[in-house]
Design an enzyme around this catalytic site. Structure first.
Site, short mmCIF file in Angstrom:
data_model
loop_
_atom_site.label_atom_id
_atom_site.label_comp_id
_atom_site.label_asym_id
_atom_site.label_seq_id
_atom_site.Cartn_x
_atom_site.Cartn_y
_atom_site.Cartn_z
N ARG A 1 0.83 -1.22 0.00
CA ARG A 1 0.00 0.00 0.00
C ARG A 1 0.85 1.25 0.00
NH1 ARG A 1 -3.18 -1.97 4.78
NH2 ARG A 1 -1.67 -3.64 4.55
N GLU B 1 6.25 -10.42 16.03
CA GLU B 1 5.79 -10.98 17.30
C GLU B 1 6.01 -12.50 17.29
OE1 GLU B 1 1.89 -9.72 18.14
OE2 GLU B 1 1.90 -10.55 20.17
P1 AMP Z 1 4.59 -2.58 11.85
O1 AMP Z 1 5.85 -3.17 11.32
O2 AMP Z 1 4.05 -3.31 13.02
O3 AMP Z 1 4.73 -1.07 12.10
O4 AMP Z 1 3.48 -2.79 10.73
C1 AMP Z 1 3.47 -1.97 9.64
C2 AMP Z 1 2.98 -2.69 8.40
O5 AMP Z 1 1.93 -3.62 8.63
C3 AMP Z 1 2.45 -1.65 7.45
O6 AMP Z 1 3.05 -1.89 6.19
C4 AMP Z 1 0.96 -1.86 7.43
O7 AMP Z 1 0.51 -1.92 6.09
C5 AMP Z 1 0.68 -3.15 8.15
N1 AMP Z 1 -0.21 -3.04 9.32
C6 AMP Z 1 0.13 -3.25 10.61
N2 AMP Z 1 -0.89 -3.11 11.43
C7 AMP Z 1 -1.95 -2.76 10.67
C8 AMP Z 1 -3.33 -2.44 10.94
N3 AMP Z 1 -3.84 -2.47 12.18
N4 AMP Z 1 -4.11 -2.12 9.91
C9 AMP Z 1 -3.61 -2.09 8.65
N5 AMP Z 1 -2.35 -2.37 8.33
C10 AMP Z 1 -1.51 -2.71 9.31
#
Ligand code: AMP
Length: 170
Positions: free
Chosen positions: A59, A96
């Site tokens: 995205r 995780e």
């Molecule tokens: P993080 O590495 O945990 O910061 O996760 C970021 C990536 O996961 C991004 O590329 C988001 O597209 C996706 N992502 C994580 N959590 C969500 C959520 N609650 N809703 C939508 N996309 C998420």
């Protein structure tokens, strides 16, 4: 001006129980909301001499092209493993449960290229931190990051030192 929060739909228990997924497709589908969102994501970095805007699969790609056009820069791709056709550099980082890997073309940047990272959601910050490592490994200089939305209760911002903009903060 529209209220961008009205274009984000919460989807409980997707893709697994306990996760509230932020669905941005209504925002992408609205010309007013989409243009306002990419304007607001680009604005803080218009004077930062960005050479290349790097979108994170998938995205992030949708936002990165329009932000690059506003900034007057090129676009680069951080992708999941096995998608890029030429020599790559990779980083593997902890999730995780288990690990994940991201790749970029080894020659994506001229040395010292000034890079802005773009993604849709900042959650735990693992993806952003890994992308920064990856870009630096490939010879880029990360100037900042711009996100459509931030889940601030997950404290992902703490994993990134540097200017970090988010349009919408939950
Ligand atoms: P993080 O590495 O945990 O910061 O996760 C970021 C990536 O996961 C991004 O590329 C988001 O597209 C996706 N992502 C994580 N959590 C969500 C959520 N609650 N809703 C939508 N996309 C998420």
């Amino acid at each position: 001006m529209v209220d961008l929060y009205e274009y984000i739909v919460d989807v409980p228990d997707f893709p697994e129980p306990g996760i509230v997924f932020k669905d941005i497709t209504p925002l992408l589908a609205s010309p007013e909301a989409f243009l306002q969102a990419v304007d607001e994501m680009a604005d803080p970095f218009l004077a930062s001499s960005i050479d290349i805007v790097v979108g994170i699969e998938s995205r992030g790609f949708l936002l990165a092209g329009s932000i690059a056009e506003r900034i007057g820069s090129g676009v680069g791709l951080v992708r999941k493993p096995g998608k890029l056709p030429r020599d790559t550099v990779a980083v593997t980082y902890e999730l995780e449960y288990g690990t994940d890997t991201l790749e970029i073309h080894a020659d994506a940047f001229s040395d010292g290229a000034r890079v802005l990272i773009v993604d849709d959601v900042l959650a735990t910050g693992g993806t952003l931190a890994a992308s920064k490592d990856l870009i630096e490994k490939a010879g880029g200089v990360v100037v900042g990051a711009t996100m459509l939305l931030e889940l601030s209760f997950l404290n992902g911002r703490e994993k990134f030192n540097g200017p970090l903009h988010a349009n919408l903060v939950y």
